[in-house]
Design a protein around this motif. Structure first.
Motif, short mmCIF file in Angstrom:
data_model
loop_
_atom_site.label_atom_id
_atom_site.label_comp_id
_atom_site.label_asym_id
_atom_site.label_seq_id
_atom_site.Cartn_x
_atom_site.Cartn_y
_atom_site.Cartn_z
N ASP A 296 42.67 54.82 24.51
CA ASP A 296 41.46 54.49 23.55
C ASP A 296 41.61 52.74 22.84
O ASP A 296 42.91 52.51 22.65
N ALA A 297 40.64 52.31 22.56
CA ALA A 297 40.82 50.92 22.05
C ALA A 297 39.62 50.96 21.04
O ALA A 297 38.22 51.15 21.01
N TRP A 298 40.18 50.49 19.84
CA TRP A 298 39.17 50.53 18.73
C TRP A 298 39.22 49.01 17.96
O TRP A 298 40.30 48.40 18.03
N VAL A 299 38.00 48.60 17.29
CA VAL A 299 38.34 47.28 16.45
C VAL A 299 37.16 47.50 15.37
O VAL A 299 36.04 48.34 15.50
N ARG A 300 37.43 47.27 14.09
CA ARG A 300 36.59 47.14 12.94
C ARG A 300 36.45 45.82 12.71
O ARG A 300 37.26 44.87 12.57
N TYR B 42 27.73 44.30 6.88
CA TYR B 42 28.41 45.51 7.10
C TYR B 42 29.70 45.23 7.90
O TYR B 42 29.76 44.55 8.72
N ASP B 43 30.66 46.49 7.73
CA ASP B 43 31.61 46.63 8.77
C ASP B 43 31.08 47.57 9.96
O ASP B 43 30.36 48.44 9.58
N TRP B 44 31.58 47.25 10.95
CA TRP B 44 31.20 48.29 12.03
C TRP B 44 32.47 48.51 12.91
O TRP B 44 33.30 47.94 13.07
N ASP B 45 32.65 49.68 13.56
CA ASP B 45 33.56 50.12 14.52
C ASP B 45 32.87 50.39 15.78
O ASP B 45 31.79 50.76 16.16
N MET B 46 33.67 49.68 16.65
CA MET B 46 33.40 49.54 18.25
C MET B 46 34.52 50.12 19.04
O MET B 46 35.61 50.04 18.83
N HIS B 47 34.33 51.16 19.98
CA HIS B 47 35.14 51.87 20.77
C HIS B 47 34.98 51.31 22.34
O HIS B 47 33.98 51.10 22.60
N GLY B 48 36.17 51.40 22.88
CA GLY B 48 36.29 50.98 24.37
C GLY B 48 37.32 52.00 25.02
O GLY B 48 38.22 52.44 24.34
N GLY C 210 31.96 42.53 18.67
CA GLY C 210 33.01 43.58 18.94
C GLY C 210 33.41 43.43 20.16
O GLY C 210 34.63 43.83 20.45
N ALA C 211 32.40 43.37 21.11
CA ALA C 211 33.05 43.36 22.71
C ALA C 211 33.90 42.09 22.81
O ALA C 211 34.79 42.10 23.40
N GLY C 212 33.62 40.94 22.30
CA GLY C 212 34.41 39.78 22.44
C GLY C 212 35.89 39.91 21.73
O GLY C 212 36.73 39.58 22.24
N GLN C 213 35.79 40.70 20.42
CA GLN C 213 37.08 40.96 19.93
C GLN C 213 38.16 41.94 20.65
O GLN C 213 39.17 41.72 20.86
N LEU C 214 37.30 43.11 21.36
CA LEU C 214 38.15 43.91 22.23
C LEU C 214 38.59 43.31 23.38
O LEU C 214 39.73 43.47 23.80
N THR C 215 37.68 42.63 24.15
CA THR C 215 38.18 41.94 25.19
C THR C 215 39.44 40.89 25.11
O THR C 215 40.43 40.85 25.80
N ASP C 216 39.25 40.05 23.99
CA ASP C 216 40.23 39.34 23.70
C ASP C 216 41.60 39.80 23.26
O ASP C 216 42.75 39.50 23.53
N PRO D 99 22.17 41.86 30.18
CA PRO D 99 22.23 40.61 29.45
C PRO D 99 23.60 40.42 28.65
O PRO D 99 23.94 39.30 28.33
N MET D 100 24.36 41.53 28.15
CA MET D 100 25.37 41.47 27.21
C MET D 100 26.51 40.78 28.17
O MET D 100 27.21 39.93 27.52
N ALA D 101 26.75 41.14 29.40
CA ALA D 101 27.59 40.55 30.39
C ALA D 101 27.46 39.03 30.69
O ALA D 101 28.42 38.26 30.75
N ALA D 102 26.27 38.91 30.72
CA ALA D 102 25.85 37.44 30.58
C ALA D 102 26.01 36.61 29.54
O ALA D 102 26.14 35.07 29.56
N HIS D 103 26.27 37.04 28.25
CA HIS D 103 26.40 36.26 27.12
C HIS D 103 28.06 36.94 26.68
O HIS D 103 28.20 36.40 25.45
N LEU D 104 28.84 37.42 27.25
CA LEU D 104 29.91 37.74 26.75
C LEU D 104 30.89 36.66 26.30
O LEU D 104 31.79 36.63 25.52
N THR D 105 30.63 35.56 27.31
CA THR D 105 31.39 34.25 27.07
C THR D 105 31.28 33.45 25.59
O THR D 105 31.96 32.77 25.21
N ARG D 106 30.01 33.86 24.88
CA ARG D 106 29.74 33.27 23.51
C ARG D 106 30.81 33.97 22.50
O ARG D 106 31.05 33.19 21.57
N PHE D 107 31.31 35.22 22.95
CA PHE D 107 31.92 35.68 21.86
C PHE D 107 33.39 35.99 22.23
O PHE D 107 34.47 36.37 21.59
N SER D 108 33.89 36.01 23.62
CA SER D 108 35.38 36.13 23.86
C SER D 108 35.96 34.76 24.14
O SER D 108 35.59 33.89 25.00
#
Length: 392
Positions: free
Chosen positions: A44-48, A54-60, A161-167, A185-194
């Motif tokens: 499991d992987a989590w990030v807040r 707001y705070d958000w939780d994301m799981h991977g 959240g995706a960028g933070q979990l990836t990093d 489209p998210m895969a195409a923009h991941l580079t903006r946040f990772s």
């Protein structure tokens, strides 16, 4: 056709100037894995994190092979809009999903679930009609706050959240991104946040491209109608919605049964919910998107900047391999001319702006082909391209 013949034909296509690479059904069945399968583990992987007030939780889930084929690289997966990472873990009838196939072939993978779509323990116990997004794993939220969050859980919230979990898990690696449907489209923009990885390629199945390109495709071809969802609506999936979306495929490819069986089997694993914001952003419904900042007070760009062109300098560095099923209504059937079909339009856009792009067309599959019999061969196509040096 022999395994060698089918594979060589595909690899020769990757070296050609042809955008569309067609496989016959016999050729598809002849595709075999490029590497030997091995054991894998999951974690499991989590990030807040904080965005839009707001705070958000994301799981991977991180899939780690016992022995990596190439420790320099990894895959990042995004699911479709009403789904979760679970649909890429196992098929409805219990066969390995695409993430497990890749990990067994020796590649590290993280599969991400959008905020709100991952319940405690990863399994939904409530009936679909009674569910609400679960945005924080350690606190129950009021209906009023959930409704407000539904209007503020933007494309950028998911990607942050995706960028933070990836990093956190893949820092220093080169990344190949995959997104199905809403996730494309998210895969195409991941580079903006990772910021600690380098995205070197995009692979797909029923993925399309950036949502701004989807609007351009619709405006230029008329292959899709403009649709808006009411701002407070939360859509919930059912056997009827599954059928109405054209997701029913040949019985010999769906060992779990029909639409009713599919919904019954996956409903504990998928949220089966999609907010109007998720729909309207993915649909590039620009008219109603103007209403969200008026309601929320958030900057207009929070609802519109996902429509921007991906960084041109980054696009010049990547290669793309899209895969489509010939029965996928949204990604292949619609469009009178070949060039008007969504995946062909997106492939041509990518080909003009990247180091290279192709669209592989698979007979018989529809939009949920990633779960159907022989689904592992989708990953094998990606990996044959990888092994040939396509993404280098």
């Amino acid at each position: 056709m022999s395994t060698i013949g089918a594979t060589e034909k595909f690899l020769a296509g990757l070296k050609s100037a042809e955008l569309l690479l067609k496989l016959t059904w016999d050729e598809w069945l002849a595709i075999q894995p490029p590497y030997s399968d091995g054991k894998l583990t999951t974690a499991d992987a989590w990030v807040r994190y904080h965005r839009n007030g707001y705070d958000w939780d994301m799981h991977g889930t991180v899939y780690t092979p016992e022995k990596e084929t190439d420790p320099r690289r990894a895959f990042v997966f995004f699911h479709g809009g009403a789904g979760s990472e679970k649909i890429i873990d196992l098929t409805p009838d219990g066969r390995p999903g695409l993430a497990r196939v890749l990990a067994a072939q020796g590649f590290k993978v993280i599969v991400l679930t959008y905020p709100g779509h991952y319940p405690p323990g990863g399994v939904w116990n409530l009936p679909v009609a009674e569910r609400n997004p679960i945005y924080l794993r350690d606190r129950d939220l009021s209906e009023e706050e959930i409704s407000d969050r539904n209007l503020k859980c933007t494309f950028n919230v998911i990607l942050q959240g995706a960028g933070q979990l990836t990093d956190e898990h893949f820092a220093g690696r080169e990344i190949i991104g995959f997104g199905h449907s809403t996730g494309g489209p998210m895969a195409a923009h991941l580079t903006r946040f990772s910021k600690k990885t380098k995205v070197i390629g995009i692979v797909g199945f029923g993925s399309g491209g950036p949502d701004g390109w989807r609007k351009e495709w619709r405006d230029k071809t008329g292959a899709e109608k403009y649709v808006e969802k009411p701002i407070d609506q939360v859509s919930r999936r059912s056997p009827d919605s599954f059928k109405n979306s054209g997701y029913v495929d040949p019985e010999d490819l769906t060992p779990w049964g029909g639409a009713d069986d599919y919904i019954r089997l996956v409903s504990p694993l998928r949220s089966q919910m999609k907010t109007s914001l998720c729909d309207n952003q993915h649909n590039a419904a620009v008219g109603i998107l103007e209403e969200y900042p008026k309601r929320t007070g958030l900057p207009r760009e929070e609802y519109f900047d996902h429509l921007q062109e991906p960084d041109p300098s980054w696009l010049k560095t990547i290669r793309v391999l899209l895969v489509a099923g010939e029965n996928d209504k949204g990604h292949w059937v619609r469009g009178d001319r070949l060039e008007d079909k969504r995946e062909m339009f997106m492939g041509a856009k990518y080909a003009a702006k990247t180091r290279g792009a192709h669209v592989a067309l698979i007979p018989r599959y529809g939009h949920v082909g990633y779960s159907e019999l022989y689904n592992e061969k989708i990953a094998y196509l990606w990996l044959w391209a990888y092994k040939s040096g396509y993404f280098n």
